[in-house]
Design a protein around this motif. Structure first.
Motif, PDB file in Angstrom:
ATOM      1  N   GLY A 176       0.815  -1.208   0.000  1.00 28.15           N
ATOM      2  CA  GLY A 176       0.000   0.000   0.000  1.00 28.15           C
ATOM      3  C   GLY A 176       0.848   1.256   0.000  1.00 28.15           C
ATOM      4  O   GLY A 176       0.543   2.236  -0.682  1.00 28.15           O
ATOM      5  N   PHE A 177       1.937   1.235   0.763  1.00 27.61           N
ATOM      6  CA  PHE A 177       2.845   2.374   0.786  1.00 27.61           C
ATOM      7  C   PHE A 177       3.416   2.649  -0.597  1.00 27.61           C
ATOM      8  O   PHE A 177       3.388   3.782  -1.082  1.00 27.61           O
ATOM      9  N   TRP A 178       3.921   1.607  -1.249  1.00 27.68           N
ATOM     10  CA  TRP A 178       4.545   1.811  -2.562  1.00 27.68           C
ATOM     11  C   TRP A 178       3.523   2.192  -3.621  1.00 27.68           C
ATOM     12  O   TRP A 178       3.775   3.076  -4.454  1.00 27.68           O
ATOM     13  N   SER A 179       2.367   1.550  -3.625  1.00 26.14           N
ATOM     14  CA  SER A 179       1.390   1.844  -4.683  1.00 26.14           C
ATOM     15  C   SER A 179       0.772   3.235  -4.510  1.00 26.14           C
ATOM     16  O   SER A 179       0.704   4.004  -5.477  1.00 26.14           O
ATOM     17  N   PHE A 180       0.339   3.586  -3.314  1.00 23.87           N
ATOM     18  CA  PHE A 180      -0.258   4.901  -3.120  1.00 23.87           C
ATOM     19  C   PHE A 180       0.782   6.012  -3.185  1.00 23.87           C
ATOM     20  O   PHE A 180       0.485   7.125  -3.620  1.00 23.87           O
ATOM     21  N   GLY A 181       2.005   5.712  -2.754  1.00 22.70           N
ATOM     22  CA  GLY A 181       3.074   6.701  -2.896  1.00 22.70           C
ATOM     23  C   GLY A 181       3.387   6.975  -4.344  1.00 22.70           C
ATOM     24  O   GLY A 181       3.602   8.133  -4.745  1.00 22.70           O
ATOM     25  N   TYR A 182       3.383   5.938  -5.169  1.00 19.92           N
ATOM     26  CA  TYR A 182       3.619   6.107  -6.599  1.00 19.92           C
ATOM     27  C   TYR A 182       2.501   6.931  -7.234  1.00 19.92           C
ATOM     28  O   TYR A 182       2.760   7.817  -8.051  1.00 19.92           O
TER      29      TYR A 182
ATOM     30  N   ALA B 264       0.961  10.664 -10.634  1.00 18.53           N
ATOM     31  CA  ALA B 264      -0.313  10.824 -11.340  1.00 18.53           C
ATOM     32  C   ALA B 264      -0.518  12.280 -11.756  1.00 18.53           C
ATOM     33  O   ALA B 264      -0.146  13.205 -11.045  1.00 18.53           O
ATOM     34  N   THR B 265      -1.087  12.439 -12.916  1.00 16.38           N
ATOM     35  CA  THR B 265      -1.393  13.780 -13.407  1.00 16.38           C
ATOM     36  C   THR B 265      -2.906  13.989 -13.378  1.00 16.38           C
ATOM     37  O   THR B 265      -3.692  13.045 -13.346  1.00 16.38           O
ATOM     38  N   ASN B 266      -3.302  15.231 -13.402  1.00 23.12           N
ATOM     39  CA  ASN B 266      -4.716  15.631 -13.426  1.00 23.12           C
ATOM     40  C   ASN B 266      -5.490  15.147 -12.203  1.00 23.12           C
ATOM     41  O   ASN B 266      -6.653  14.788 -12.299  1.00 23.12           O
ATOM     42  N   LEU B 267      -4.847  15.136 -11.044  1.00 28.38           N
ATOM     43  CA  LEU B 267      -5.542  14.799  -9.806  1.00 28.38           C
ATOM     44  C   LEU B 267      -5.849  16.079  -9.039  1.00 28.38           C
ATOM     45  O   LEU B 267      -5.098  17.043  -9.095  1.00 28.38           O
ATOM     46  N   THR B 268      -6.946  16.046  -8.305  1.00 23.28           N
ATOM     47  CA  THR B 268      -7.275  17.190  -7.458  1.00 23.28           C
ATOM     48  C   THR B 268      -6.400  17.150  -6.204  1.00 23.28           C
ATOM     49  O   THR B 268      -5.776  16.126  -5.895  1.00 23.28           O
ATOM     50  N   ASP B 269      -6.380  18.255  -5.502  1.00 26.54           N
ATOM     51  CA  ASP B 269      -5.608  18.311  -4.258  1.00 26.54           C
ATOM     52  C   ASP B 269      -6.123  17.298  -3.237  1.00 26.54           C
ATOM     53  O   ASP B 269      -5.345  16.703  -2.490  1.00 26.54           O
ATOM     54  N   GLN B 270      -7.415  17.100  -3.214  1.00 23.26           N
ATOM     55  CA  GLN B 270      -8.009  16.135  -2.280  1.00 23.26           C
ATOM     56  C   GLN B 270      -7.558  14.710  -2.610  1.00 23.26           C
ATOM     57  O   GLN B 270      -7.270  13.930  -1.707  1.00 23.26           O
ATOM     58  N   GLN B 271      -7.484  14.353  -3.874  1.00 24.91           N
ATOM     59  CA  GLN B 271      -7.040  13.021  -4.267  1.00 24.91           C
ATOM     60  C   GLN B 271      -5.563  12.804  -3.944  1.00 24.91           C
ATOM     61  O   GLN B 271      -5.171  11.716  -3.503  1.00 24.91           O
ATOM     62  N   ILE B 272      -4.745  13.819  -4.146  1.00 24.48           N
ATOM     63  CA  ILE B 272      -3.324  13.710  -3.818  1.00 24.48           C
ATOM     64  C   ILE B 272      -3.148  13.579  -2.309  1.00 24.48           C
ATOM     65  O   ILE B 272      -2.338  12.771  -1.827  1.00 24.48           O
ATOM     66  N   LEU B 273      -3.918  14.344  -1.540  1.00 22.89           N
ATOM     67  CA  LEU B 273      -3.851  14.258  -0.089  1.00 22.89           C
ATOM     68  C   LEU B 273      -4.282  12.877   0.399  1.00 22.89           C
ATOM     69  O   LEU B 273      -3.667  12.311   1.311  1.00 22.89           O
ATOM     70  N   THR B 274      -5.315  12.318  -0.209  1.00 25.76           N
ATOM     71  CA  THR B 274      -5.779  10.991   0.163  1.00 25.76           C
ATOM     72  C   THR B 274      -4.723   9.935  -0.149  1.00 25.76           C
ATOM     73  O   THR B 274      -4.439   9.067   0.685  1.00 25.76           O
TER      74      THR B 274
ATOM     75  N   ALA C   2      -0.490   6.335   1.766  1.00 29.66           N
ATOM     76  CA  ALA C   2       0.902   5.903   1.691  1.00 29.66           C
ATOM     77  C   ALA C   2       1.580   6.048   3.056  1.00 29.66           C
ATOM     78  O   ALA C   2       2.325   5.158   3.484  1.00 29.66           O
ATOM     79  N   GLY C   3       1.317   7.144   3.750  1.00 32.00           N
ATOM     80  CA  GLY C   3       1.885   7.332   5.080  1.00 32.00           C
ATOM     81  C   GLY C   3       1.370   6.308   6.077  1.00 32.00           C
ATOM     82  O   GLY C   3       2.128   5.798   6.910  1.00 32.00           O
ATOM     83  N   LEU C   4       0.089   5.997   5.997  1.00 30.17           N
ATOM     84  CA  LEU C   4      -0.482   4.976   6.870  1.00 30.17           C
ATOM     85  C   LEU C   4       0.136   3.610   6.581  1.00 30.17           C
ATOM     86  O   LEU C   4       0.443   2.847   7.511  1.00 30.17           O
TER      87      LEU C   4
END
Length: 75
Positions: free
Chosen positions: A15-21, A26-36, A41-43
């Motif tokens: 989960g860390f590697w996939s969500f961190g990647y 990723a392009t065209n993501l909102t700030d909320q999606q990047i924060l999520t 990834a941090g969790l």
């Protein structure tokens, strides 16, 4: 119990590697999606570290089991 902790470790690190990647590339993501993605990834990182430490608690290296021999003393 150790098998469960090992599974948690693997799932957390993946989960860390996939969500961190996703958060980094990723392009065209909102700030909320990047924060999520960053939060997930941090969790995953914190859970993976905690599970790894719980799994390796009390483990020591046994040199005789590794067939390690010291060099003979001279003199």
């Amino acid at each position: 119990m150790q098998k469960l902790i090992a599974i948690i470790t693997v799932v957390s690190w993946s989960g860390f590697w996939s969500f961190g990647y996703i958060a980094l590339t990723a392009t065209n993501l909102t700030d909320q999606q990047i924060l999520t993605a960053t939060s997930l990834a941090g969790l995953g990182f914190l859970t993976g570290i905690g599970a790894y430490l719980a799994l390796s608690k009390g483990q020591t290296i046994n040199n005789t089991a590794l067939n390690f021999r010291h060099a003979p003393q001279e003199g």
